[in-house]
Design a protein around this motif. Structure first.
Motif, PDB file in Angstrom:
ATOM      1  N   LEU A 147       0.765  -1.227   0.217  1.00  0.00           N
ATOM      2  CA  LEU A 147       0.086   0.036   0.103  1.00  0.00           C
ATOM      3  C   LEU A 147       0.751   1.417   0.237  1.00  0.00           C
ATOM      4  O   LEU A 147       0.422   2.148  -0.817  1.00  0.00           O
ATOM      5  N   LEU A 148       2.152   1.143   0.775  1.00  0.00           N
ATOM      6  CA  LEU A 148       2.884   2.512   0.794  1.00  0.00           C
ATOM      7  C   LEU A 148       4.079   2.373  -0.321  1.00  0.00           C
ATOM      8  O   LEU A 148       5.214   2.188   0.160  1.00  0.00           O
ATOM      9  N   VAL A 149       3.488   2.672  -1.485  1.00  0.00           N
ATOM     10  CA  VAL A 149       4.476   2.643  -2.523  1.00  0.00           C
ATOM     11  C   VAL A 149       4.993   4.157  -2.453  1.00  0.00           C
ATOM     12  O   VAL A 149       4.514   5.093  -2.248  1.00  0.00           O
ATOM     13  N   PRO A 150       6.295   4.298  -3.059  1.00  0.00           N
ATOM     14  CA  PRO A 150       6.994   5.866  -3.187  1.00  0.00           C
ATOM     15  C   PRO A 150       6.313   6.292  -4.112  1.00  0.00           C
ATOM     16  O   PRO A 150       5.811   6.196  -5.226  1.00  0.00           O
ATOM     17  N   ALA A 151       6.639   7.763  -3.898  1.00  0.00           N
ATOM     18  CA  ALA A 151       5.835   8.743  -4.730  1.00  0.00           C
ATOM     19  C   ALA A 151       6.481   8.470  -6.237  1.00  0.00           C
ATOM     20  O   ALA A 151       5.488   8.725  -7.193  1.00  0.00           O
ATOM     21  N   PRO A 152       7.722   8.344  -6.556  1.00  0.00           N
ATOM     22  CA  PRO A 152       8.213   8.372  -7.881  1.00  0.00           C
ATOM     23  C   PRO A 152       7.726   7.123  -8.697  1.00  0.00           C
ATOM     24  O   PRO A 152       7.611   6.995  -9.762  1.00  0.00           O
ATOM     25  N   LEU A 153       7.274   6.009  -7.921  1.00  0.00           N
ATOM     26  CA  LEU A 153       6.642   5.071  -8.368  1.00  0.00           C
ATOM     27  C   LEU A 153       5.265   5.178  -9.046  1.00  0.00           C
ATOM     28  O   LEU A 153       4.794   4.679 -10.051  1.00  0.00           O
ATOM     29  N   ARG A 154       4.463   6.210  -8.238  1.00  0.00           N
ATOM     30  CA  ARG A 154       3.114   6.720  -8.530  1.00  0.00           C
ATOM     31  C   ARG A 154       3.337   7.313  -9.796  1.00  0.00           C
ATOM     32  O   ARG A 154       2.559   7.499 -10.820  1.00  0.00           O
ATOM     33  N   GLU A 155       4.442   8.155  -9.799  1.00  0.00           N
ATOM     34  CA  GLU A 155       4.637   8.968 -10.980  1.00  0.00           C
ATOM     35  C   GLU A 155       4.872   8.314 -12.136  1.00  0.00           C
ATOM     36  O   GLU A 155       4.561   8.790 -13.401  1.00  0.00           O
ATOM     37  N   ALA A 156       5.602   7.141 -12.043  1.00  0.00           N
ATOM     38  CA  ALA A 156       5.984   6.298 -13.174  1.00  0.00           C
ATOM     39  C   ALA A 156       4.737   5.709 -13.696  1.00  0.00           C
ATOM     40  O   ALA A 156       4.392   5.592 -14.975  1.00  0.00           O
ATOM     41  N   LYS A 157       3.874   5.440 -12.949  1.00  0.00           N
ATOM     42  CA  LYS A 157       2.535   4.836 -13.208  1.00  0.00           C
ATOM     43  C   LYS A 157       1.816   5.831 -14.182  1.00  0.00           C
ATOM     44  O   LYS A 157       1.168   5.571 -15.242  1.00  0.00           O
ATOM     45  N   SER A 158       1.643   7.105 -13.590  1.00  0.00           N
ATOM     46  CA  SER A 158       1.143   8.269 -14.188  1.00  0.00           C
ATOM     47  C   SER A 158       1.485   8.827 -15.587  1.00  0.00           C
ATOM     48  O   SER A 158       0.753   8.552 -16.586  1.00  0.00           O
ATOM     49  N   LEU A 159       2.864   8.497 -15.659  1.00  0.00           N
ATOM     50  CA  LEU A 159       3.655   8.753 -17.045  1.00  0.00           C
ATOM     51  C   LEU A 159       3.204   7.680 -18.208  1.00  0.00           C
ATOM     52  O   LEU A 159       2.806   7.816 -19.253  1.00  0.00           O
ATOM     53  N   SER A 160       3.031   6.348 -17.567  1.00  0.00           N
ATOM     54  CA  SER A 160       2.925   5.188 -18.183  1.00  0.00           C
ATOM     55  C   SER A 160       1.514   5.262 -18.912  1.00  0.00           C
ATOM     56  O   SER A 160       0.980   5.051 -20.153  1.00  0.00           O
ATOM     57  N   ILE A 161       0.598   5.659 -18.051  1.00  0.00           N
ATOM     58  CA  ILE A 161      -0.963   5.798 -18.513  1.00  0.00           C
ATOM     59  C   ILE A 161      -0.977   6.975 -19.459  1.00  0.00           C
ATOM     60  O   ILE A 161      -1.735   6.786 -20.297  1.00  0.00           O
ATOM     61  N   GLN A 162      -0.305   8.210 -19.286  1.00  0.00           N
ATOM     62  CA  GLN A 162      -0.458   8.972 -20.386  1.00  0.00           C
ATOM     63  C   GLN A 162       0.147   8.434 -21.733  1.00  0.00           C
ATOM     64  O   GLN A 162      -0.548   8.862 -22.748  1.00  0.00           O
ATOM     65  N   MET A 163       1.161   7.705 -21.523  1.00  0.00           N
ATOM     66  CA  MET A 163       1.501   7.255 -23.015  1.00  0.00           C
ATOM     67  C   MET A 163       0.536   6.451 -23.469  1.00  0.00           C
ATOM     68  O   MET A 163       0.227   6.385 -24.953  1.00  0.00           O
ATOM     69  N   VAL A 164      -0.140   5.471 -22.799  1.00  0.00           N
ATOM     70  CA  VAL A 164      -1.122   4.701 -23.199  1.00  0.00           C
ATOM     71  C   VAL A 164      -2.366   5.254 -23.929  1.00  0.00           C
ATOM     72  O   VAL A 164      -3.061   4.767 -24.836  1.00  0.00           O
ATOM     73  N   GLU A 165      -2.694   6.215 -23.005  1.00  0.00           N
ATOM     74  CA  GLU A 165      -4.050   6.783 -23.537  1.00  0.00           C
ATOM     75  C   GLU A 165      -4.171   7.949 -24.411  1.00  0.00           C
ATOM     76  O   GLU A 165      -4.897   8.138 -25.227  1.00  0.00           O
ATOM     77  N   GLN A 166      -2.807   8.656 -24.465  1.00  0.00           N
ATOM     78  CA  GLN A 166      -2.850   9.774 -25.305  1.00  0.00           C
ATOM     79  C   GLN A 166      -1.921   9.729 -26.492  1.00  0.00           C
ATOM     80  O   GLN A 166      -2.189  10.001 -27.554  1.00  0.00           O
ATOM     81  N   ILE A 167      -0.801   9.316 -26.201  1.00  0.00           N
ATOM     82  CA  ILE A 167       0.466   9.317 -27.144  1.00  0.00           C
ATOM     83  C   ILE A 167       0.308   8.078 -28.303  1.00  0.00           C
ATOM     84  O   ILE A 167       0.222   8.318 -29.354  1.00  0.00           O
ATOM     85  N   ILE A 168       0.443   6.866 -27.585  1.00  0.00           N
ATOM     86  CA  ILE A 168       0.546   5.683 -28.473  1.00  0.00           C
ATOM     87  C   ILE A 168      -0.467   5.605 -29.244  1.00  0.00           C
ATOM     88  O   ILE A 168      -0.443   5.325 -30.753  1.00  0.00           O
ATOM     89  N   PRO A 169      -1.787   5.920 -29.123  1.00  0.00           N
ATOM     90  CA  PRO A 169      -2.986   5.720 -30.088  1.00  0.00           C
ATOM     91  C   PRO A 169      -2.905   6.743 -31.072  1.00  0.00           C
ATOM     92  O   PRO A 169      -3.334   6.340 -32.380  1.00  0.00           O
ATOM     93  N   ARG A 170      -2.503   7.979 -30.964  1.00  0.00           N
ATOM     94  CA  ARG A 170      -2.411   9.108 -31.789  1.00  0.00           C
ATOM     95  C   ARG A 170      -1.193   8.578 -32.835  1.00  0.00           C
ATOM     96  O   ARG A 170      -1.240   8.860 -34.003  1.00  0.00           O
ATOM     97  N   ILE A 171      -0.088   8.001 -32.194  1.00  0.00           N
ATOM     98  CA  ILE A 171       1.210   7.841 -33.065  1.00  0.00           C
ATOM     99  C   ILE A 171       0.510   6.652 -33.938  1.00  0.00           C
ATOM    100  O   ILE A 171       1.124   6.827 -35.214  1.00  0.00           O
ATOM    101  N   ALA A 172       0.091   5.769 -33.539  1.00  0.00           N
ATOM    102  CA  ALA A 172      -0.226   4.728 -34.531  1.00  0.00           C
ATOM    103  C   ALA A 172      -1.341   5.086 -35.493  1.00  0.00           C
ATOM    104  O   ALA A 172      -1.348   4.535 -36.712  1.00  0.00           O
TER     105      ALA A 172
END
Length: 214
Positions: A147-172
């Motif tokens: 439950l207590l994951v470090p903030a950088p790990l949550r930030e990595a997840k947020s950036l990954s979501i941004q890639m999948v939801e916004q960038i990768i579909p547009r690139i394809a």
């Protein structure tokens, strides 16, 4: 007219390539951000704890995916879609086994008698059944690290979501559109070349006929 059409297609192609390169640059930045935050999380993590692929197993399920539809001129369009988390398969199988067994049948009969005897028991039994039907597994990959994951790990997840939801579909989508425009350009050039060859042949024939007549 053919040259104007080709010039228009070339302009569209240049715009698409420019957008494609800009998205690739954005994707590169996000990817670097993910790796940087993972490095920070590993550096600040507990001793012996590593946030990497070794913690993933077959229990993981994707929560985000890509939907492909036919767009303009039949060119595929890629869009983000959220995937529903499936129910816990192990719990579901276990419940089915218990219901099929003699003990499960006896327990079910007893529960039915209690619910018929008591309105409150009936409501509680219905509520419990509704919970089982709607029970889903939380597929958040961060849950594998507690439950207590470090903030950088949550930030990595947020950036990954941004890639999948916004960038990768547009690139394809843009890549598919670029391929389609390139095909149109080749076809237009072939059509122009045939027209020029036909015009040259007609001119040669007319010149020959004029020479014979003289």
């Amino acid at each position: 007219m053919d040259q104007d059409h080709i010039d228009s297609l070339l302009a569209s192609l240049l715009n698409l390539v420019h957008e494609y390169e800009a998205l690739q640059l954005e994707l590169s930045k996000l990817t670097s951000g993910v790796h940087l935050n993972l490095a920070k999380a590993n550096f600040a993590g507990e001793r012996g704890m590593r946030y990497d692929a070794d913690h993933f197993n077959g229990a993981m399920r994707a929560t985000r995916g890509i939907k492909i539809t036919d767009g303009e001129d039949g060119v595929p369009v890629f869009t983000y879609k959220k995937l529903d988390s499936p129910p816990d398969e192990e719990d579901q199988e276990e419940d089915e086994k218990q219901e099929d067994s003699p003990e499960g049948e006896s327990a079910a009969a007893a529960a039915q008698e209690n619910s018929e005897a008591s309105p409150e028991g009936k409501d509680e039994d219905k509520e419990e059944q509704d919970k089982k039907k709607t029970k889903k597994v939380n597929r958040d990959p961060l849950n594998r690290f507690g439950l207590l994951v470090p903030a950088p790990l949550r930030e990595a997840k947020s950036l990954s979501i941004q890639m999948v939801e916004q960038i990768i579909p547009r690139i394809a989508s843009i890549k598919a559109r670029i391929a389609d425009v390139e095909i149109e350009i080749r076809r237009a050039k072939k059509k122009r070349a045939k027209a020029e060859a036909a015009a040259a042949a007609a001119a040669a024939q007319a010149e020959k006929e004029a020479a014979e007549a003289s």
